[in-house]
Design a protein around this motif. Structure first.
Motif, PDB file in Angstrom:
ATOM      1  N   PRO A 134    -115.819  24.781   5.173  1.00 20.44           N
ATOM      2  CA  PRO A 134    -116.384  25.706   6.154  1.00 20.44           C
ATOM      3  C   PRO A 134    -116.197  25.149   7.563  1.00 20.44           C
ATOM      4  O   PRO A 134    -116.335  23.942   7.780  1.00 20.44           O
ATOM      5  N   GLU A 142    -116.950  27.376  10.778  1.00 22.02           N
ATOM      6  CA  GLU A 142    -117.907  27.929  11.747  1.00 22.02           C
ATOM      7  C   GLU A 142    -118.509  29.214  11.181  1.00 22.02           C
ATOM      8  O   GLU A 142    -117.940  29.857  10.311  1.00 22.02           O
ATOM      9  N   ASN A 143    -119.695  29.512  11.736  1.00 21.98           N
ATOM     10  CA  ASN A 143    -120.416  30.699  11.257  1.00 21.98           C
ATOM     11  C   ASN A 143    -120.696  31.607  12.445  1.00 21.98           C
ATOM     12  O   ASN A 143    -120.954  31.146  13.560  1.00 21.98           O
ATOM     13  N   VAL A 148    -119.758  24.396  12.142  1.00 24.53           N
ATOM     14  CA  VAL A 148    -120.214  23.518  11.046  1.00 24.53           C
ATOM     15  C   VAL A 148    -119.828  22.122  11.530  1.00 24.53           C
ATOM     16  O   VAL A 148    -118.682  21.678  11.372  1.00 24.53           O
ATOM     17  N   TYR A 195    -112.249  34.267   5.775  1.00 29.83           N
ATOM     18  CA  TYR A 195    -113.535  34.723   6.305  1.00 29.83           C
ATOM     19  C   TYR A 195    -114.347  35.276   5.143  1.00 29.83           C
ATOM     20  O   TYR A 195    -113.842  36.093   4.366  1.00 29.83           O
ATOM     21  N   ILE A 211    -121.375  36.459   4.503  1.00 26.20           N
ATOM     22  CA  ILE A 211    -122.439  35.619   3.946  1.00 26.20           C
ATOM     23  C   ILE A 211    -123.703  36.459   3.753  1.00 26.20           C
ATOM     24  O   ILE A 211    -124.401  36.785   4.697  1.00 26.20           O
ATOM     25  N   GLN A 259    -126.616  24.387   7.167  1.00 25.08           N
ATOM     26  CA  GLN A 259    -126.036  25.486   7.941  1.00 25.08           C
ATOM     27  C   GLN A 259    -126.855  26.774   7.806  1.00 25.08           C
ATOM     28  O   GLN A 259    -126.781  27.652   8.644  1.00 25.08           O
ATOM     29  N   GLN A 270    -129.303  30.590  10.042  1.00 27.84           N
ATOM     30  CA  GLN A 270    -128.824  31.939   9.727  1.00 27.84           C
ATOM     31  C   GLN A 270    -129.930  32.830   9.169  1.00 27.84           C
ATOM     32  O   GLN A 270    -129.797  34.039   9.126  1.00 27.84           O
ATOM     33  N   ASN A 313    -123.044  38.635   9.132  1.00 28.32           N
ATOM     34  CA  ASN A 313    -123.020  37.164   9.132  1.00 28.32           C
ATOM     35  C   ASN A 313    -121.811  36.693   8.330  1.00 28.32           C
ATOM     36  O   ASN A 313    -121.672  37.020   7.154  1.00 28.32           O
ATOM     37  N   THR A 322    -118.806  33.490   7.682  1.00 25.62           N
ATOM     38  CA  THR A 322    -118.370  32.104   7.864  1.00 25.62           C
ATOM     39  C   THR A 322    -116.860  32.026   7.731  1.00 25.62           C
ATOM     40  O   THR A 322    -116.262  32.687   6.880  1.00 25.62           O
ATOM     41  N   ARG A 323    -116.293  31.253   8.641  1.00 23.47           N
ATOM     42  CA  ARG A 323    -114.833  31.036   8.640  1.00 23.47           C
ATOM     43  C   ARG A 323    -114.556  29.704   7.936  1.00 23.47           C
ATOM     44  O   ARG A 323    -115.259  28.705   8.185  1.00 23.47           O
TER      45      ARG A 323
END
Ligand SMILES: O=C(O)C(=O)Cc1ccccc1
Length: 338
Positions: free
Chosen positions: A55, A57-58, A64, A97, A100, A128, A132, A202, A204-205
Protein backbone atom coordinates in the motif's frame (compact mmCIF):
# COMPACT_ATOMS: atom_id res chain seq x y z
CA UNK A 1 4.97 -19.44 -12.78
CA UNK A 2 4.37 -16.01 -11.22
CA UNK A 3 4.98 -15.66 -7.48
CA UNK A 4 3.55 -12.55 -5.81
CA UNK A 5 4.25 -11.39 -2.23
CA UNK A 6 1.53 -9.40 -0.48
CA UNK A 7 0.80 -8.07 3.02
CA UNK A 8 -0.59 -11.04 4.91
CA UNK A 9 -2.86 -12.77 5.62
CA UNK A 10 -5.52 -13.60 3.00
CA UNK A 11 -8.27 -10.99 3.07
CA UNK A 12 -6.14 -7.86 3.32
CA UNK A 13 -6.89 -5.00 0.96
CA UNK A 14 -3.35 -5.59 -0.30
CA UNK A 15 -4.40 -9.15 -1.17
CA UNK A 16 -7.32 -7.67 -3.10
CA UNK A 17 -4.91 -5.37 -4.98
CA UNK A 18 -2.75 -8.40 -5.85
CA UNK A 19 -5.82 -10.24 -7.18
CA UNK A 20 -6.72 -7.20 -9.29
CA UNK A 21 -3.23 -7.21 -10.81
CA UNK A 22 -2.52 -10.92 -11.27
CA UNK A 23 -4.75 -13.70 -12.56
CA UNK A 24 -5.83 -16.22 -9.92
CA UNK A 25 -4.88 -19.21 -12.01
CA UNK A 26 -2.63 -22.23 -11.89
CA UNK A 27 0.33 -20.12 -13.05
CA UNK A 28 0.15 -17.67 -10.14
CA UNK A 29 1.16 -18.17 -6.50
CA UNK A 30 0.31 -15.59 -3.84
CA UNK A 31 2.78 -15.52 -0.93
CA UNK A 32 1.53 -13.83 2.27
CA UNK A 33 4.26 -11.82 4.06
CA UNK A 34 3.84 -10.51 7.61
CA UNK A 35 4.74 -6.84 7.16
CA UNK A 36 5.17 -4.17 4.49
CA UNK A 37 8.89 -4.07 5.26
CA UNK A 38 9.19 -7.84 4.84
CA UNK A 39 7.43 -7.61 1.46
CA UNK A 40 10.34 -5.46 0.28
CA UNK A 41 12.96 -7.62 2.00
CA UNK A 42 11.54 -10.90 0.70
CA UNK A 43 11.34 -9.59 -2.86
CA UNK A 44 15.01 -8.54 -2.68
CA UNK A 45 16.30 -11.74 -1.11
CA UNK A 46 13.96 -14.52 -2.24
CA UNK A 47 14.65 -15.06 -5.95
CA UNK A 48 11.56 -17.29 -6.15
CA UNK A 49 9.41 -14.19 -5.72
CA UNK A 50 8.67 -12.17 -8.86
CA UNK A 51 6.56 -9.28 -7.56
CA UNK A 52 5.48 -7.63 -4.31
CA UNK A 53 2.32 -5.59 -3.69
CA UNK A 54 2.38 -2.84 -1.03
CA UNK A 55 0.00 0.00 0.00
CA UNK A 56 1.30 3.50 -0.85
CA UNK A 57 -1.38 6.05 -0.07
CA UNK A 58 -5.01 6.43 0.88
CA UNK A 59 -7.48 9.02 -0.40
CA UNK A 60 -8.64 9.84 3.15
CA UNK A 61 -5.49 9.95 5.23
CA UNK A 62 -2.70 10.18 2.71
CA UNK A 63 0.71 8.54 2.75
CA UNK A 64 1.28 5.02 4.07
CA UNK A 65 4.46 6.33 5.66
CA UNK A 66 5.85 2.81 6.24
CA UNK A 67 6.11 2.37 2.47
CA UNK A 68 7.42 5.87 1.76
CA UNK A 69 10.14 5.47 4.38
CA UNK A 70 11.22 2.11 2.97
CA UNK A 71 11.56 3.62 -0.52
CA UNK A 72 13.49 6.53 1.05
CA UNK A 73 15.87 4.18 2.84
CA UNK A 74 16.34 1.97 -0.23
CA UNK A 75 17.46 5.07 -2.15
CA UNK A 76 19.75 6.36 0.61
CA UNK A 77 21.26 2.98 1.38
CA UNK A 78 21.42 1.73 -2.19
CA UNK A 79 24.47 -0.44 -2.80
CA UNK A 80 24.55 0.63 -6.44
CA UNK A 81 25.12 4.19 -7.60
CA UNK A 82 25.81 5.71 -11.01
CA UNK A 83 27.43 8.97 -9.90
CA UNK A 84 24.66 10.51 -7.71
CA UNK A 85 21.93 8.27 -9.08
CA UNK A 86 20.90 5.52 -6.68
CA UNK A 87 19.99 2.28 -8.41
CA UNK A 88 18.30 0.13 -5.73
CA UNK A 89 17.51 -3.50 -6.42
CA UNK A 90 13.77 -2.90 -6.85
CA UNK A 91 11.69 -0.96 -9.34
CA UNK A 92 8.02 0.03 -9.48
CA UNK A 93 6.16 -1.52 -12.41
CA UNK A 94 2.42 -1.08 -11.83
CA UNK A 95 -0.26 0.49 -9.63
CA UNK A 96 -3.64 -0.68 -8.38
CA UNK A 97 -6.54 1.16 -6.73
CA UNK A 98 -8.81 -0.63 -4.26
CA UNK A 99 -12.07 0.72 -2.93
CA UNK A 100 -11.78 0.45 0.86
CA UNK A 101 -15.10 -0.51 2.47
CA UNK A 102 -14.16 -0.79 6.14
CA UNK A 103 -16.27 -3.13 8.26
CA UNK A 104 -16.58 -3.61 12.04
CA UNK A 105 -16.05 -7.32 12.63
CA UNK A 106 -16.58 -9.64 15.62
CA UNK A 107 -15.89 -13.29 16.24
CA UNK A 108 -19.60 -13.89 16.87
CA UNK A 109 -22.87 -12.04 16.23
CA UNK A 110 -23.22 -9.01 18.52
CA UNK A 111 -25.94 -6.39 18.65
CA UNK A 112 -24.18 -3.03 18.75
CA UNK A 113 -27.22 -1.62 20.58
CA UNK A 114 -26.35 -3.96 23.44
CA UNK A 115 -23.16 -2.00 24.13
CA UNK A 116 -23.51 -0.06 27.38
CA UNK A 117 -21.53 2.35 29.51
CA UNK A 118 -20.09 -0.70 31.26
CA UNK A 119 -18.64 -2.18 28.07
CA UNK A 120 -14.91 -1.98 27.41
CA UNK A 121 -13.99 -2.28 23.71
CA UNK A 122 -10.68 -3.22 22.10
CA UNK A 123 -10.59 -2.43 18.38
CA UNK A 124 -7.81 -4.10 16.36
CA UNK A 125 -6.68 -2.93 12.93
CA UNK A 126 -3.81 -1.62 10.79
CA UNK A 127 -2.77 1.89 11.94
CA UNK A 128 -3.70 3.26 8.49
CA UNK A 129 -7.34 2.58 9.38
CA UNK A 130 -7.62 4.88 12.41
CA UNK A 131 -7.63 8.00 10.24
CA UNK A 132 -10.15 6.50 7.82
CA UNK A 133 -12.86 5.69 10.37
CA UNK A 134 -12.11 8.34 13.01
CA UNK A 135 -15.67 9.73 13.21
CA UNK A 136 -17.28 6.29 13.38
CA UNK A 137 -14.93 5.15 16.17
CA UNK A 138 -15.49 8.39 18.09
CA UNK A 139 -19.28 7.80 18.06
CA UNK A 140 -18.76 4.18 19.10
CA UNK A 141 -16.52 5.30 21.94
CA UNK A 142 -19.28 7.55 23.30
CA UNK A 143 -21.51 4.48 23.77
CA UNK A 144 -19.09 2.54 25.94
CA UNK A 145 -16.93 3.07 28.99
CA UNK A 146 -13.65 2.70 27.07
CA UNK A 147 -12.44 2.03 23.51
CA UNK A 148 -8.78 1.10 22.98
CA UNK A 149 -7.28 0.99 19.46
CA UNK A 150 -4.69 -1.74 19.04
CA UNK A 151 -2.38 -1.70 16.02
CA UNK A 152 -1.98 -4.85 13.95
CA UNK A 153 0.34 -5.67 11.03
CA UNK A 154 -2.65 -5.61 8.67
CA UNK A 155 -6.44 -5.36 8.69
CA UNK A 156 -6.90 -9.06 8.05
CA UNK A 157 -4.32 -9.98 10.71
CA UNK A 158 -6.47 -7.97 13.13
CA UNK A 159 -9.60 -9.85 12.04
CA UNK A 160 -7.82 -13.19 12.43
CA UNK A 161 -6.55 -12.25 15.91
CA UNK A 162 -10.00 -11.09 17.00
CA UNK A 163 -11.71 -14.23 15.69
CA UNK A 164 -9.09 -16.52 17.26
CA UNK A 165 -9.99 -14.98 20.62
CA UNK A 166 -13.22 -16.95 20.21
CA UNK A 167 -14.92 -13.73 21.21
CA UNK A 168 -14.85 -14.70 24.86
CA UNK A 169 -15.03 -11.44 26.76
CA UNK A 170 -11.64 -11.27 28.43
CA UNK A 171 -12.49 -9.59 31.73
CA UNK A 172 -15.50 -7.79 30.33
CA UNK A 173 -13.54 -6.54 27.31
CA UNK A 174 -15.10 -7.13 23.90
CA UNK A 175 -12.51 -7.44 21.09
CA UNK A 176 -13.52 -6.26 17.63
CA UNK A 177 -11.58 -5.63 14.42
CA UNK A 178 -11.81 -3.29 11.42
CA UNK A 179 -11.19 -4.87 8.04
CA UNK A 180 -12.84 -6.00 4.84
CA UNK A 181 -15.88 -8.24 4.51
CA UNK A 182 -13.55 -10.63 2.63
CA UNK A 183 -11.33 -10.80 5.74
CA UNK A 184 -14.42 -11.51 7.89
CA UNK A 185 -15.32 -14.41 5.61
CA UNK A 186 -11.72 -15.69 5.48
CA UNK A 187 -11.54 -15.88 9.29
CA UNK A 188 -15.16 -16.89 10.01
CA UNK A 189 -15.96 -13.55 11.56
CA UNK A 190 -19.23 -11.62 11.61
CA UNK A 191 -19.70 -8.18 10.05
CA UNK A 192 -21.44 -6.01 12.65
CA UNK A 193 -21.37 -2.84 10.54
CA UNK A 194 -20.06 -1.99 7.07
CA UNK A 195 -19.00 1.15 5.17
CA UNK A 196 -17.77 2.62 8.45
CA UNK A 197 -15.10 4.70 6.69
CA UNK A 198 -15.73 8.42 7.23
CA UNK A 199 -15.44 9.32 3.54
CA UNK A 200 -17.23 7.81 0.59
CA UNK A 201 -14.95 6.73 -2.22
CA UNK A 202 -12.25 5.84 0.30
CA UNK A 203 -9.55 4.35 -1.92
CA UNK A 204 -6.07 3.03 -1.35
CA UNK A 205 -3.40 3.04 -4.02
CA UNK A 206 -0.99 0.12 -4.16
CA UNK A 207 2.35 -0.33 -5.92
CA UNK A 208 3.58 -3.46 -7.61
CA UNK A 209 7.37 -3.88 -7.45
CA UNK A 210 9.87 -6.28 -8.97
CA UNK A 211 13.64 -6.71 -8.98
CA UNK A 212 15.28 -4.47 -11.59
CA UNK A 213 16.54 -6.28 -14.70
CA UNK A 214 15.13 -9.54 -13.37
CA UNK A 215 14.29 -12.10 -16.06
CA UNK A 216 11.02 -12.78 -14.27
CA UNK A 217 7.65 -13.11 -16.02
CA UNK A 218 6.35 -10.01 -17.79
CA UNK A 219 3.45 -8.03 -16.42
CA UNK A 220 0.32 -8.61 -18.46
CA UNK A 221 -2.29 -5.91 -18.83
CA UNK A 222 -5.30 -7.19 -16.91
CA UNK A 223 -8.62 -7.22 -18.77
CA UNK A 224 -10.62 -5.99 -15.80
CA UNK A 225 -7.88 -3.68 -14.67
CA UNK A 226 -8.23 -1.28 -17.59
CA UNK A 227 -5.21 0.81 -18.53
CA UNK A 228 -5.85 4.48 -19.19
CA UNK A 229 -4.89 4.49 -22.91
CA UNK A 230 -1.16 5.20 -23.22
CA UNK A 231 -0.80 7.52 -20.25
CA UNK A 232 2.36 6.64 -18.35
CA UNK A 233 3.37 7.58 -14.81
CA UNK A 234 7.00 7.78 -13.67
CA UNK A 235 8.10 8.00 -10.05
CA UNK A 236 11.32 9.68 -8.91
CA UNK A 237 12.83 10.53 -5.54
CA UNK A 238 15.57 13.07 -4.93
CA UNK A 239 17.42 15.06 -2.28
CA UNK A 240 18.19 18.69 -3.14
CA UNK A 241 21.77 19.88 -3.14
CA UNK A 242 21.71 22.22 -0.22
CA UNK A 243 19.65 24.80 1.59
CA UNK A 244 20.32 27.45 -1.01
CA UNK A 245 17.13 29.23 -2.11
CA UNK A 246 15.62 27.68 -5.21
CA UNK A 247 17.37 24.32 -4.93
CA UNK A 248 14.02 22.51 -5.11
CA UNK A 249 12.82 24.72 -7.95
CA UNK A 250 16.02 23.98 -9.88
CA UNK A 251 15.12 20.30 -9.97
CA UNK A 252 11.46 20.88 -10.80
CA UNK A 253 12.44 23.31 -13.55
CA UNK A 254 14.09 20.41 -15.35
CA UNK A 255 10.64 18.82 -15.66
CA UNK A 256 9.16 22.12 -16.85
CA UNK A 257 11.91 22.59 -19.44
CA UNK A 258 11.06 19.18 -20.85
CA UNK A 259 7.32 19.94 -20.69
CA UNK A 260 6.69 17.06 -18.30
CA UNK A 261 3.59 17.34 -16.12
CA UNK A 262 4.23 16.77 -12.41
CA UNK A 263 1.05 15.23 -10.96
CA UNK A 264 2.18 14.88 -7.35
CA UNK A 265 4.98 15.86 -5.00
CA UNK A 266 5.39 14.82 -1.41
CA UNK A 267 8.27 14.61 1.01
CA UNK A 268 9.57 12.65 3.98
CA UNK A 269 12.24 13.82 6.41
CA UNK A 270 15.33 11.82 7.14
CA UNK A 271 18.39 12.17 9.32
CA UNK A 272 21.34 11.91 7.01
CA UNK A 273 24.51 10.21 8.23
CA UNK A 274 27.39 12.49 9.31
CA UNK A 275 29.42 11.81 6.16
CA UNK A 276 26.48 13.04 4.04
CA UNK A 277 26.49 16.26 6.04
CA UNK A 278 29.95 17.03 4.77
CA UNK A 279 28.71 16.51 1.21
CA UNK A 280 25.46 18.34 1.84
CA UNK A 281 26.84 21.46 3.47
CA UNK A 282 30.44 21.79 2.26
CA UNK A 283 30.63 25.40 3.44
CA UNK A 284 29.10 24.37 6.78
CA UNK A 285 27.59 27.86 7.28
CA UNK A 286 28.45 29.27 10.73
CA UNK A 287 29.37 25.73 11.79
CA UNK A 288 25.70 24.76 12.03
CA UNK A 289 24.56 21.35 10.84
CA UNK A 290 21.05 20.77 9.48
CA UNK A 291 19.31 18.28 11.77
CA UNK A 292 17.59 16.58 8.87
CA UNK A 293 17.07 16.66 5.14
CA UNK A 294 13.93 16.10 3.09
CA UNK A 295 13.58 13.52 0.39
CA UNK A 296 11.07 14.48 -2.31
CA UNK A 297 8.81 11.99 -4.07
CA UNK A 298 7.67 13.24 -7.46
CA UNK A 299 5.26 11.63 -9.90
CA UNK A 300 5.00 12.78 -13.49
CA UNK A 301 2.64 11.81 -16.31
CA UNK A 302 3.78 11.53 -19.92
CA UNK A 303 3.14 9.49 -23.02
CA UNK A 304 5.18 6.44 -23.87
CA UNK A 305 7.46 8.34 -26.27
CA UNK A 306 9.30 10.40 -23.65
CA UNK A 307 13.11 10.19 -23.87
CA UNK A 308 14.24 10.24 -20.24
CA UNK A 309 17.99 10.56 -20.93
CA UNK A 310 18.16 14.38 -21.19
CA UNK A 311 15.70 14.75 -18.30
CA UNK A 312 17.72 12.55 -15.96
CA UNK A 313 20.87 14.44 -17.01
CA UNK A 314 19.25 17.64 -15.78
CA UNK A 315 17.99 16.05 -12.57
CA UNK A 316 21.44 14.57 -11.96
CA UNK A 317 23.15 17.94 -12.14
CA UNK A 318 20.57 19.73 -9.99
CA UNK A 319 20.14 17.24 -7.16
CA UNK A 320 22.36 15.89 -4.43
CA UNK A 321 21.05 12.37 -4.99
CA UNK A 322 18.15 10.93 -6.96
CA UNK A 323 16.49 7.68 -7.92
CA UNK A 324 14.30 6.78 -10.90
CA UNK A 325 11.85 4.21 -9.49
CA UNK A 326 10.18 3.24 -12.73
CA UNK A 327 7.50 3.94 -15.29
CA UNK A 328 4.06 2.33 -15.16
CA UNK A 329 0.80 2.49 -17.08
CA UNK A 330 -1.76 4.74 -15.42
CA UNK A 331 -4.39 2.31 -14.16
CA UNK A 332 -7.90 3.04 -15.42
CA UNK A 333 -9.26 2.68 -11.87
CA UNK A 334 -7.44 5.96 -11.13
CA UNK A 335 -10.34 7.64 -12.92
CA UNK A 336 -13.34 5.57 -12.04
CA UNK A 337 -12.99 3.45 -8.97
CA UNK A 338 -16.09 1.36 -8.81
O1 LIG B 1 -3.92 -4.34 3.16
C1 LIG B 1 -4.40 -4.23 4.29
O2 LIG B 1 -5.47 -4.72 4.66
C2 LIG B 1 -3.68 -3.40 5.28
O3 LIG B 1 -3.76 -3.64 6.42
C3 LIG B 1 -3.02 -2.14 4.77
C4 LIG B 1 -4.15 -1.20 4.51
C5 LIG B 1 -4.81 -0.67 5.59
C6 LIG B 1 -5.87 0.20 5.34
C7 LIG B 1 -6.26 0.50 4.04
C8 LIG B 1 -5.58 -0.10 2.98
C9 LIG B 1 -4.51 -0.96 3.21
Amino acid sequence: MVNVAFLAPLGTYTHQAALQQFPEDKHTTFTPVDSISKCFQELMTNKELDFAVVPLENSTNGQVVFTYDILRDLMNNSDTYQENEAVPMLEIVAEQYVSIDLCLIASKPLNLNSLTKETKLEIHSHPQVWGQAANYLKLLEQKVSALHKIDASSTSAAVRLCCEMEGEEQGGVISLAVGSSIAAKAHNGFVLDSRINDKKGNTTRFLILKRRNSQGPPLEARPFSPLANDQMVSILTFVVKQDSPGSLVDVLNVLKEHRINMCSITSRPYHFPKDDRIQLTPENEEGRWRKWQYIFFVEVTHDNRLDWAPVLKGIRSNSMRFCFWGTLHRNGRYYDIT
